[in-house]
Design a protein around this motif. Structure first.
Motif, PDB file in Angstrom:
ATOM      1  N   MET A  35       0.846  -1.189   0.000  1.00 32.10           N
ATOM      2  CA  MET A  35       0.000   0.000   0.000  1.00 32.10           C
ATOM      3  C   MET A  35       0.878   1.234   0.000  1.00 32.10           C
ATOM      4  N   GLU A  36       0.295   2.367  -0.358  1.00 34.52           N
ATOM      5  CA  GLU A  36       1.034   3.626  -0.359  1.00 34.52           C
ATOM      6  C   GLU A  36       1.404   3.987   1.078  1.00 34.52           C
ATOM      7  N   SER A  37       2.670   3.858   1.397  1.00 36.63           N
ATOM      8  CA  SER A  37       3.134   4.134   2.769  1.00 36.63           C
ATOM      9  C   SER A  37       4.620   4.476   2.721  1.00 36.63           C
ATOM     10  N   LYS A  38       4.933   5.544   2.023  1.00 35.62           N
ATOM     11  CA  LYS A  38       6.325   5.974   1.879  1.00 35.62           C
ATOM     12  C   LYS A  38       6.948   6.228   3.260  1.00 35.62           C
ATOM     13  N   PRO A  39       8.152   5.726   3.520  1.00 33.15           N
ATOM     14  CA  PRO A  39       9.154   5.146   2.617  1.00 33.15           C
ATOM     15  C   PRO A  39       9.125   3.613   2.540  1.00 33.15           C
ATOM     16  N   ILE A  40       8.065   2.992   3.072  1.00 28.72           N
ATOM     17  CA  ILE A  40       8.001   1.536   3.112  1.00 28.72           C
ATOM     18  C   ILE A  40       7.602   0.976   1.756  1.00 28.72           C
ATOM     19  N   CYS A  41       6.561   1.523   1.187  1.00 25.54           N
ATOM     20  CA  CYS A  41       6.054   1.092  -0.120  1.00 25.54           C
ATOM     21  C   CYS A  41       5.320   2.266  -0.750  1.00 25.54           C
ATOM     22  N   PHE A  42       5.636   2.570  -1.997  1.00 24.00           N
ATOM     23  CA  PHE A  42       4.962   3.665  -2.684  1.00 24.00           C
ATOM     24  C   PHE A  42       5.191   3.520  -4.182  1.00 24.00           C
ATOM     25  N   THR A  43       4.507   4.339  -4.941  1.00 24.86           N
ATOM     26  CA  THR A  43       4.638   4.320  -6.395  1.00 24.86           C
ATOM     27  C   THR A  43       5.481   5.506  -6.838  1.00 24.86           C
ATOM     28  N   GLY A  50      10.479   1.613  -2.459  1.00 29.15           N
ATOM     29  CA  GLY A  50      10.459   1.675  -1.007  1.00 29.15           C
ATOM     30  C   GLY A  50      11.172   0.506  -0.360  1.00 29.15           C
ATOM     31  N   PHE A  51      11.285   0.574   0.950  1.00 27.48           N
ATOM     32  CA  PHE A  51      12.038  -0.428   1.702  1.00 27.48           C
ATOM     33  C   PHE A  51      11.482  -1.837   1.522  1.00 27.48           C
ATOM     34  N   ALA A  52      10.197  -2.031   1.799  1.00 29.36           N
ATOM     35  CA  ALA A  52       9.623  -3.373   1.706  1.00 29.36           C
ATOM     36  C   ALA A  52       9.632  -3.877   0.269  1.00 29.36           C
ATOM     37  N   ILE A 108      10.489  -7.415   9.575  1.00 26.72           N
ATOM     38  CA  ILE A 108      11.269  -6.651   8.611  1.00 26.72           C
ATOM     39  C   ILE A 108      11.500  -5.199   9.069  1.00 26.72           C
ATOM     40  N   PHE A 109      10.635  -4.672   9.914  1.00 30.97           N
ATOM     41  CA  PHE A 109      10.913  -3.371  10.529  1.00 30.97           C
ATOM     42  C   PHE A 109       9.987  -3.185  11.724  1.00 30.97           C
ATOM     43  N   ASN A 110      10.298  -2.204  12.542  1.00 32.10           N
ATOM     44  CA  ASN A 110       9.451  -1.848  13.683  1.00 32.10           C
ATOM     45  C   ASN A 110       8.517  -0.714  13.286  1.00 32.10           C
ATOM     46  N   SER A 111       7.258  -0.848  13.670  1.00 28.01           N
ATOM     47  CA  SER A 111       6.308   0.249  13.488  1.00 28.01           C
ATOM     48  C   SER A 111       6.093   0.912  14.837  1.00 28.01           C
ATOM     49  N   TYR A 112       6.291   2.232  14.863  1.00 25.10           N
ATOM     50  CA  TYR A 112       6.132   2.995  16.094  1.00 25.10           C
ATOM     51  C   TYR A 112       4.750   3.650  16.057  1.00 25.10           C
TER      52      TYR A 112
END
Length: 267
Positions: A35-43, A50-52, A108-112
């Motif tokens: 999903m669109e969630s920069k910097p994790i995943c984006f177009t 993005g990272f993922a 794969i990463f921590n979500s705060y």
């Protein structure tokens, strides 16, 4: 390590890689949703980034797979990962409820997970204190674990948004008072929504959750295990850490990568 030991390890790694490649030839294609969630995943320029995304691309390269990554609304990504075979959600918080219907590889990463408010309301909310916040209108992304997390801390969720960008915009418009989102993506979402820096403010961090790759239960166990092995190797050889530093500078590595021990998969 002696030369013979290094040679043995190399041969084992080559055998595992060859086995994964043979398995990939016989396994159905995996559809990967982010999903669109920069910097994790984006177009970016019409392509996933993005990272993922880079992490998943590195795994598919190592497994000799050619699986597509599609960036879609979060509700669709989570629904497909729950119901359809051979589907993977790029990022998902692992919960006991989801363990029943999905298989996880990570972290794969921590979500705060944090609480955000508009600039116009933030000073007053800070003066009132957390006790007053519990009665306010809160919002989180539809289908996300943030809803249950906010409710567990005693907050009211009155709105479920289609995405992080729309949530940021609605917060500033006064549609609700508190926004529950991952700290690592919230400000990028606000910028993507056309807001100026500072229009959305962090009030308080609630808790930290580890985020994983998530596979539908109907996905073959062999596929999940292959992803688990590839991710473990990336953590051991430093590829994972390099990507994490590139996309999430300043944020700590998830526990396993920090310790250099194997990743886990839910089987």
């Amino acid at each position: 390590m002696h030369a013979s030991g290094r040679l043995s390890r190399l041969l084992i790694m080559l055998a595992l890689t060859a086995g994964a490649a043979r398995a990939a030839d016989h396994e159905p294609a995996l559809v990967i949703y982010g999903m669109e969630s920069k910097p994790i995943c984006f177009t970016e320029n019409g392509k996933p980034a993005g990272f993922a995304v880079e992490l998943a691309q590195q795994v598919t390269y190592r497994l000799n797979r050619h699986d597509d990554i599609k960036v879609v609304p979060w509700a669709r990504a989570s629904a497909m990962a729950l119901a359809a075979p051979n589907v993977m959600a790029l990022t998902m918080v692992r919960t006991p409820e989801r363990e029943l219907t999905m298989r996880f590889v990570g972290p794969i990463f921590n979500s705060y997970i944090a609480i955000f408010a508009s600039k116009s309301q933030a000073p007053q909310l800070r003066a009132q204190g957390r006790g007053a916040w519990l009665a306010l209108r809160g919002a989180a992304r539809r289908g996300s674990a943030f809803i249950a997390i906010a409710q567990r801390h005693g907050y009211r969720i009155t709105d479920e948004t289609n995405g992080s960008e729309s949530a940021a915009r609605m917060l500033v418009q006064g549609r609700f008072d508190l926004w529950f989102e991952g700290e690592e993506i919230a400000m990028e979402a606000a910028r993507a929504a056309g807001l100026r820096d500072g229009e959305v403010e962090l009030l308080q961090r609630l808790e930290t959750q580890e985020v994983n790759f998530a596979f539908s239960r109907a996905t073959p166990v062999a596929t999940v295990q292959a992803w688990e092995a590839a991710l473990r190797d990336m953590k051991r050889d430093g590829t994972f850490q390099k990507l994490h530093r590139k996309w999430l500078p300043g944020y700590p590595l998830p526990g396993e990568a920090k310790a250099g021990v194997p990743a886990k998969a839910g089987h």
